[in-house]
Design a protein around this motif. Structure first.
Motif, short mmCIF file in Angstrom:
data_model
loop_
_atom_site.label_atom_id
_atom_site.label_comp_id
_atom_site.label_asym_id
_atom_site.label_seq_id
_atom_site.Cartn_x
_atom_site.Cartn_y
_atom_site.Cartn_z
N SER A 114 0.83 -1.30 0.04
CA SER A 114 0.17 -0.08 0.01
C SER A 114 0.86 1.29 0.07
CB SER A 114 -0.99 -0.20 1.23
OG SER A 114 -1.59 1.08 1.16
N LEU A 115 1.81 1.15 0.80
CA LEU A 115 2.74 2.48 1.00
C LEU A 115 3.57 2.56 -0.29
CD1 LEU A 115 3.84 4.68 2.95
CD2 LEU A 115 5.77 3.13 3.11
N LEU A 116 4.02 1.43 -1.02
CA LEU A 116 4.89 1.56 -2.30
C LEU A 116 3.92 2.38 -3.32
CD1 LEU A 116 6.95 -1.77 -2.26
CD2 LEU A 116 7.61 0.58 -1.61
N GLN A 123 6.92 -0.40 -8.79
CA GLN A 123 7.95 -1.07 -9.92
C GLN A 123 9.33 -1.37 -9.31
OE1 GLN A 123 8.30 1.53 -13.33
NE2 GLN A 123 9.65 0.24 -14.13
N HIS A 124 9.75 -0.48 -8.36
CA HIS A 124 11.25 -0.64 -8.13
C HIS A 124 11.39 -1.70 -6.93
CE1 HIS A 124 12.38 2.68 -10.62
NE2 HIS A 124 11.49 3.27 -10.21
N TYR A 125 10.23 -2.27 -6.52
CA TYR A 125 10.25 -3.22 -5.55
C TYR A 125 10.93 -4.28 -5.93
CZ TYR A 125 9.42 -6.26 -1.57
OH TYR A 125 9.38 -7.10 -0.33
N PRO A 150 2.03 12.22 -2.35
CA PRO A 150 3.06 11.20 -1.88
C PRO A 150 3.73 10.70 -2.93
CG PRO A 150 0.93 10.94 -1.08
CD PRO A 150 0.70 12.00 -2.03
N SER A 151 3.70 10.33 -4.10
CA SER A 151 4.62 9.89 -5.06
C SER A 151 5.53 10.88 -5.33
CB SER A 151 4.00 9.53 -6.29
OG SER A 151 3.32 10.71 -7.04
#
Length: 1670
Positions: A114-116, A123-125, A150-151
């Protein structure tokens, strides 16, 4: 979770729907949005009267929520993250009926996912953020916008963190519309309830969550960079990183490996020593702070106060009272951070006398037992914060190594003393282990007590541990370690295998890195000596250069004798691994080598400190300086060794297996550069560039990125330790490979990618950052070449830069003057070669907000000093026209200076980076990027950067930079400019030729029926034509100057590089206009004078023909009356009697015969009047008729008699006599050709001819002023040329009078008149005959003249646009083509003629090229046919137009035709007069037959013209293409004062002469007295030596070649860029040495040995390089 193992958060499942209910129509239900704590669903409304819907939510079989709604959608909130829910929807009808529920399952998102998603990082996870992505330049780089959603937060944080900005953790989103919302809306009422109840925004994120998310989404190198920058900001860094999805945490060992700290413990305070080491290798006591249960004290805030003194508070740890610090943590609970307190050695400042590490666990230890257990096993003490100890405290009772301290808040309502006593008893804690904040205690006292306790622990720790050692404990507890994945471990093993063998750095470098040692340094010395020839002495220069070449080859052979060392084999093998393993290997190498160097250098520094106490240790200090330099060992040394291995291999034959095996090395290094690793541009230890290696690496890089290969370059220069590298690091996030201790010297370059969307703004694909060693380095000051090295380095990097940042220290005036001297020299040199980098002066450690205003005086002082430096540098560089710094470059004292505060906010090592420093660096960065975007010049492609590097360094190696710079980019730009200029010049000349041809036609037709002129007489017409000519010339001059102005406004094609030639070409335009004006006016005057004479003759002839016509008509009447049927014989008799009577009665006075000798003599005498009485005496002493009868021969008797005896012995008379004779021969040949062309026109003599000849002689003598001659030579030469010219002009005049003698002309047409008489007597039809006569006598000569006049420009155009066009495009390409052709033929006689009679040779060569081109195919015939058809068409149109007039008079009909053709064809009035008399033809029939005859004429002329060969045709043409091409390409006519090669500069009015390639003067017959051997040295080598030359220009006194500009200021003789530069002429001299010696009656030259190895192919290659031919 360990690094390298990635786990994807739970995804949305593919859901199925099963619906069973009592309502007939099936219901559709779907989930359309899911978050961490809510699910949104909707469904279709069924048929029937619906009263509402019931939605139930189940988890693990238990109902957790039930809601009713009238709508067909609903959002269920307050759900738990990461849970699977079953959702049931039932329909209630109004009749009370209830359907069976429709069911669907949906999982809520985890906190992490949710936070990502909120941060835009999902995508960067899986695809980790890379350093290249983080550091790339895009529009956000220069935008000051705050985070709006937030992004934006992660990128704002990274942007600020990379700039080491301590405000990076301020993470509140600021919507665009938020500021002054109430004010804008007009809501100014007093609403205190709303003010009090205003909640915190729900979308505010805790900074720790953002940091945790970024660490989870970044690769190891970004993590490392983030940890380093956070440490510099004195932020805590992650020690244990949690993953809330996997419930795993990772020890961030790798992330912290790059953090190096310096500190001074109390034990070293006296000696002022310090400790510098990697923080993960430091054995420090760790003090950990944790929380059990709820706690009213802010643990992190207390920690910040604990680590800060009262004057220097800093928020190391995020706490609840910071901005956004009170926002709920979503994924960062369980995060363990670490920071360090490091003493500075001052008891009054240090809080702790010894270093200590401080860990802080986020969250309750009961939830994070693993992290707590880890801290208990690694810490010297654990401080547990609590309020209520009723919660389970079994964790505290376990046996741990660490001391346990309880920290409670007695002021808390939940605090219970009995519970504390119980726990303390069970844990056997003493009073000292319990710290309470009582009601009587304020925060300061509480923190003091806590600090005292910590100090006791630090001074008497139970355990000390390296972070590296904690990895084993982490593994035992099931934690991950970020280094524990295969690529990283393999890279570590490979790096360790190399570095473990290093015991003594100096010995290791000699054994394992041998090629960069003494051999490389010797090669460097040889390369510079090859350029400077300082040690040549009296030795033959070419032999000396050959010996240097042999020595270089021997050293390369010596390098090739070394087999590749084990270390280098391992290193090359490791860097050959693709992907991330290579990056890890290089980082491990850097870490290991820095650690080793740090140890070695600390010992040397201590020794240096001791030795420097005494002034008697100068030599030892000097030796220690060298050791300091040599004891540095970093990855750059291994990469440097690869470069030397490659350079040595290139010296091997191409077929050699070893060479082929190493061909992959450049692409390896190019890939490293692309991955963000720096490339060593300048090897500072050897003070040299391995050009072949660097060039090939960059060429491979160009191939890798093509077509995205455009770059802009930013460089920083300045005194050592002024923070240059830190500034670059702060602005661009780059870290250069500089080993510990700042011993590495030289310059490194690094690439930064430009975001694709931003490339159009900057006009480039990459930014190149060049970091240089500090100038005026104290540690290098002891070295002999330090000043020279600084100059070389500054010149190179300034030359490569688009923007140069100069770090200067205003407080040190001496140092500043030195650095400014170096920098100004560099900028001056760049101005001279066309490169104009922009410059910014950066003043660091200036923090006052009024610094800019206060430093106004300092800026003026700086500008004054820059002006002084410029004048000094200009004198040294011999460019005195540069008076001010602003003459050298664009510089504004107000905008060109930047003031940057000090780096640290307080006293290091505990000081964070100053926010003002970061902001100022950011502003500077934005300004730099804007300046790059506004650059007038285009960005370079990588291959052009390679070219600049090569040419700049080759020039730098010569001490006299300005006169030695050569660059193919400049040459290409200059060639293009010359090509354009020549095309404009040709268009100008061609237009004016067309104009003068038309004007001459007008003059020739003046006074005839062909021209109806408004001018009453020739004088008036001449004035009118002259005005028109001047107007036309002015218009074209303006056009050409505008073309030139527009050309220099272009941004492509590197036009800025040739900006310095703009004035020369502007002057050439004006010179061309003056030359054309003089020529055209002379032609107009000559044509007018000659036409006047012809008009006189025509009037006489017209009188004669009129009288003749009258007599013939009388005779016809007489004969008809007496003899109606006379025979032809009788008629002939009657005609002859009449003719004899008429001739006797006519007056035949023609033009007056002139004495051309007398006229020429008068002009010669007038020309020499200003030369003095001796000249007049010489002219009068010899009659002109006696001059020019014998070949001209120069004798220097009078010249020699005036020389002193000793000078006679030193001076080589034979060489001087030969040179003067050649000059005379060249002038005589040019004048002879001019005379021949005038005579060939078969017109009358005009005085302008001799004036042009005398002007030509004067111009050529002025071009050869270095050949000192006397007045006797000049007078005798002019007498000779004028005598020859007068003789030929006298004959030309005589022939002209004879051709136009009225008596002769009348007799010439006697038979025609006789035939016409008989035709008229017999009344025969004359139409056909007269049409033939008109065609033959009037039209045919005019058409032939027209075709020939048009053919010359067409042939020139063809040569300039066909396959031969390139060789005639510019002077340089022409020279190259001629020399290449000579090489192809390889014939001695051709070379001899080229050298002896250059102009004659190239004229013949051009002639032969035209002949060769037009001998193939039908081009000549096609051109002739084109103009023939055009003229025939004009004639037919003129006939048709005349027929429309319905003239009854045939003569008027013919006059109409002539008038119509008057602007194109010159119809002879004599021929027309002959045609007109005795003509009784019928007009209509005449017109018919005239058309037929014209068609026949066309066929006849086409055949006749095609049969004329091109050689004959070229000699017949008035406009000779060979002459036009020669004039276009011969240039100014100046020759090198030493070797006599012609000047290659474009245009004619340039102020500086230069040649692309020079040759041995011996090729021109120059000998070395007294040996009489041909001279072999080349002047382009001699001009950098102390050798002397003696010529008439020096007064026969010896003068150093090095200072040749004192004698020949207009010549620029560039040094040979390499020993192969003059291979062309070396090859020629070596091959034909004997023949040249025989021809010049001299002894053969002593050819250097290495010349014998020069092949024909080498000569051609050298020729191409010299002329910049690709």
């Amino acid at each position: 979770m360990t690094e390298g193992t990635e786990r994807t958060p739970p995804q949305l499942h593919v859901l199925t729907l099963s619906v069973t209910r009592r309502i007939q129509q099936q219901q559709k239900i779907q989930v359309y949005r899911v978050s961490g704590d809510s699910v949104s669903l909707n469904w279709d409304a069924p048929a029937g009267d619906v009263a509402g819907y019931t939605v139930s939510c189940f988890c693990d079989g238990e109902k957790v929520q039930e809601q009713t709604t009238d709508a067909t959608s609903l959002t269920l909130c307050s759900l738990r993250p990461g849970q699977q829910y079953s959702l049931h929807v039932s329909t209630r009808l109004k009749n009370g009926q209830l359907s069976r529920p429709a069911e669907i399952s949906a999982p809520t998102k985890t906190h992490l996912r949710s936070l990502l998603e909120d941060l835009g990082l999902e995508q960067h996870y899986t695809e980790k953020l890379t350093l290249s992505k983080v550091l790339q330049i895009d529009e956000k780089t220069v935008a000051d916008d705050s985070a709006e959603c937030p992004s934006d937060l992660p990128w704002c944080f990274l942007k600020r963190l990379m700039m080491v900005n301590v405000t990076a953790r301020n993470m509140k989103c600021v919507p665009v519309c938020e500021p002054h919302r109430d004010a804008l809306s007009g809501d100014t009422g007093l609403d205190l309830d709303n003010l009090v109840d205003s909640p915190n925004s729900g979308d505010v994120l805790n900074p720790l969550d953002v940091v945790t998310a970024l660490f989870l989404c970044s690769d190891g190198f970004v993590q490392q960079e983030m940890a380093l920058k956070m440490s510099m900001c004195q932020f805590s860094v992650p020690l244990l990183l949690p993953n809330s999805d996997t419930q795993q945490c990772t020890l961030m060992l790798w992330a912290m490996r790059d953090i190096v700290k310096k500190y001074r413990p109390q034990s070293l305070s006296e000696s002022k020593g310090f400790i510098e080491e990697r923080i993960v290798l430091s054995e420090l006591p760790l003090v950990s702070f944790v929380r059990m249960g709820e706690c009213s004290l802010s643990k992190s805030e207390v920690l910040n106060k604990l680590l800060s003194n009262s004057q220097q508070y800093h928020d190391t740890f995020v706490h609840r009272n910071m901005e956004c610090g009170d926002s709920p943590r979503r994924i960062s609970n369980g995060l363990t951070e670490i920071s360090w307190y490091l003493p500075c050695g001052n008891k009054n400042i240090d809080l702790f006398g010894e270093p200590v590490a401080v860990a802080n666990l986020r969250g309750d230890i009961t939830s994070f037992e693993t992290q707590f257990s880890f801290l208990c096993q690694t810490s010297a003490a654990v401080f547990v914060f609590f309020d209520d100890l009723d919660s389970p405290y079994r964790l505290l009772t376990d046996q741990h190594k660490a001391q346990i301290f309880l920290v409670g808040n007695h002021q808390s309502k939940s605090f219970r003393l009995d519970a504390l006593k119980k726990v303390a008893t069970e844990l056997n804690l003493t009073k000292s282990n319990i710290i309470l904040k009582t009601k009587q205690m304020n925060d300061a006292d509480f923190v003091k007590n806590l600090r005292d306790t910590v100090r006791n622990v630090v001074e008497n720790p139970r355990t000390r541990m390296q972070v590296e050692q904690m990895a084993d404990i982490a593994r035992e507890l099931g934690m991950g370690v970020d280094e524990d994945f295969p690529e990283c471990q393999r890279a570590k093993r490979n790096a360790d295998a190399i570095t473990e063998e290093i015991h003594d750095i100096l010995q290791y470098k000699e054994a394992q890195l041998p090629l960069q040692g003494n051999i490389w340094k010797e090669l460097t010395c040889l390369e510079k000596e090859e350029c400077r020839l300082n040690k040549a002495g009296s030795e033959n220069i070419e032999k000396y250069k050959g010996d240097l070449l042999i020595e270089k080859k021997q050293l390369r052979e010596e390098q090739n004798c070394y087999s590749m060392s084990d270390a280098m084999s391992c290193f090359i093998s490791a860097v050959s691994h693709p992907g991330i393993e290579r990056s890890y290997f290089l980082k491990w190498m850097r870490i290991n080598l820095d650690n080793l160097s740090r140890e070695k250098l600390s010992v040397l520094r201590e020794e240096y400190k001791e030795k420097s106490q005494s002034s008697a240790n100068k030599e030892e200090i000097k030796d220690l300086d060298r050791q300091l330099s040599n004891s540095s060992l970093g990855t750059e040394h291994f990469l440097r060794e690869i470069g030397q291995i490659y350079e040595a291999s290139v010296a091997l034959p191409e077929s050699d297996a070893s060479r082929r095996q190493l061909q992959h090395l450049p692409i390896l290094c190019a890939e490293l550069l692309l991955d963000g690793f720096p490339l060593e541009l300048v090897d500072g230890e050897a003070s040299n560039i391995p050009l072949r290696w660097v060039s090939d690496v960059l060429s491979q890089l160009n191939t890798l990125v093509y077509p995205n290969n455009k770059i802009l370059v930013v460089t920083v220069l300045g005194v050592q330790s002024t923070g240059k590298s830190t500034l670059l690091n702060t602005m661009f996030g780059v870290q250069f490979a500089v080993s510990s201790g700042r011993c590495t010297r030289g310059a490194f370059m690094l690439l930064i990618r430009i975001n694709e969307d931003f490339r159009k703004v900057l006009g480039c694909d990459f930014m190149v950052i060049i970091d240089t060693e500090g100038l005026k380095s104290p540690e290098l000051a002891q070295l002999d070449d330090s000043h020279e090295h600084d100059n070389e380095l500054a010149t190179l990097v300034v030359g490569l830069s688009d923007i140069t940042i100069v770090n200067i220290a205003m407080e040190n005036s001496t140092e500043m003057r030195d650095i400014l001297q170096i920098v100004v020299h560099a900028f001056l040199r760049m101005k001279e070669v066309g490169k104009k980098p922009k410059c910014l002066f950066v003043h660091q450690n200036v923090s006052d907000v009024s610094a800019h205003d206060k430093n106004l005086r300092d800026r003026k002082l700086l500008l004054q000093q820059l002006n002084e430096m410029t004048q000094t540098a200009a004198r040294m560089e011999r460019k005195e026209e540069n008076k001010n710094f602003t003459d050298v470059m664009e510089y504004n004292p107000d905008t060109g200076n930047w003031y940057i505060p000090g780096l640290w906010n307080g006293n290091p090592p505990m000081a964070p980076v100053n926010a003002g420093y970061s902001e100022a660096a950011y502003d500077l960065k934005k300004n730099i990027i804007h300046m790059l975007g506004d650059c007038e010049s285009t960005s370079n492609e990588i291959w052009e950067f390679v070219e600049w590097t090569t040419s700049l360094w080759n020039a730098v190696k010569h001490e006299n930079f300005i006169f030695s710079f050569r660059n193919s980019l400049v040459a290409d730009a200059y060639m293009r400019l010359c090509t354009e200029f020549n095309e404009w010049g040709w268009e100008f000349r061609k237009h004016m030729y067309t104009w003068i041809t038309h004007a001459e036609t007008t003059i020739s037709n003046f006074g005839t029926v062909a021209v109806k002129s408004e001018a009453s007489d020739m004088g008036e017409l001449l004035v009118c034509l002259k005005d028109d000519a001047r107007s036309e010339l002015s218009k074209w001059e303006t056009t050409l100057l505008e073309n030139l102005r527009q050309y220099f406004k272009k941004t492509e094609g590197h036009v800025h590089l040739v900006e310095g030639y703009k004035e020369d070409f502007s002057n050439s335009v004006k010179s061309l206009r003056r030359e054309m004006e003089s020529s055209i006016l002379n032609q107009l005057e000559a044509a007018a004078e000659i036409r006047k004479g012809m008009m006189t003759l025509e009037r006489i002839k017209e009188t004669h023909t009129t009288k003749l016509e009258q007599e013939v008509h009388s005779l016809i009447e007489k004969c008809r009356q007496t003899k109606a049927q006379s025979t032809d014989e009788e008629l002939d008799g009657e005609f002859d009697k009449m003719w004899d009577n008429i001739v006797k009665g006519l007056s035949f006075g023609g033009l007056k015969k002139m004495d051309v000798f007398d006229k020429v003599y008068n002009y010669l005498r007038k020309n020499l009047t200003h030369k003095g009485s001796r000249a007049s005496e010489l002219v009068m002493g010899k009659p002109l008729r006696a001059c020019g009868t014998q070949p001209f021969k120069y004798t220097a008797e009078g010249f020699l008699n005036r020389l002193a005896g000793t000078v006679k012995q030193l001076f080589n008379f034979q060489d001087h006599t030969t040179a003067v004779q050649r000059m005379a021969d060249s002038i005589i040949a040019a004048c002879t050709q001019f005379v021949a062309e005038k005579v060939g026109k078969k017109t009358d003599y005009h005085d302008n001819y001799i004036q042009e000849i005398l002007q030509m002689i004067d111009e050529r003598l002025s071009h050869n002023q270095d050949l000192k001659t006397d007045i006797e030579f000049e007078v005798s030469l002019k007498q000779h040329i004028c005598g020859v010219a007068a003789r030929r002009f006298q004959k030309m005049h005589k022939d002209f009078l004879q051709r136009n003698d009225p008596f002769r002309c009348l007799n010439q047409h006697k038979d025609k008149y006789r035939a016409d008489f008989k035709d008229l007597f017999h009344e025969r039809d004359q139409c056909h005959k007269k049409a033939e006569e008109f065609t033959t006598l009037c039209l045919t000569p005019a058409v032939v003249d027209y075709v020939n006049n048009s053919l010359g420009p067409d042939i020139t155009d063809e040569m300039l646009t066909s396959r031969t066009s390139l060789q005639f495009s510019t002077r340089m390409y022409f020279q190259y083509s001629v020399l290449k052709d000579l090489l192809t033929k390889d014939n001695f006689e051709s070379y001899l003629r080229y050298i002896r009679s250059y102009e004659e040779f190239v004229k013949e060569w051009i002639f032969d090229q035209i002949v060769d081109h037009f001998s193939k195919g039908s081009t000549k015939s096609d051109l002739e046919s084109q103009h023939l058809k055009a003229s025939i068409k004009s004639i037919k149109m003129a006939i048709a137009k005349a027929q429309k007039h319905q003239e009854s008079n045939l003569m008027k009909f013919v006059e109409d035709i002539c008038e119509e053709l008057g602007d194109k064809l010159v119809i002879s009035r004599d021929a027309l007069g002959t045609f007109r008399i005795l003509n009784n033809a019928n007009q209509e029939q005449f017109a018919h037959w005239l058309t037929v005859c014209v068609e026949e004429m066309e066929q006849h002329l086409e055949e006749t013209l095609s049969q004329t060969d091109i050689r004959t045709k070229l000699k017949e043409l008035n406009f000779k293409p060979q002459n036009e091409l020669f004039t276009r390409l011969i240039g100014c006519g100046n020759q090198c004062p030493f070797c006599k090669v012609p000047c290659d500069a474009g245009g004619k009015a340039h102020t500086e002469h230069w040649a692309s390639v020079h040759r041995s003067p011996g090729l021109g017959g120059f000998r070395r007295p007294p040996s009489k051997q041909l001279v072999v040295e080349i002047c382009s080598s001699l001009v950098i030596t102390e050798r002397t030359f003696s010529t008439p220009a020096t007064g026969f006194q010896g003068h150093p070649y090095k200072n040749y500009k004192d004698i020949y200021p207009t010549w620029k003789i560039a040094h040979d860029g390499s020993i192969e530069a003059s291979d062309y002429w070396k090859y020629v001299m070596r091959k034909f040495n004997e023949q040249f010696a025989k021809e010049y009656h001299a002894k053969p030259a002593a050819i250097p040995l290495h010349w014998y190895g020069i092949t024909k192919e080498d000569a051609e290659k050298s020729l191409k390089e010299s002329f910049g031919i690709k």
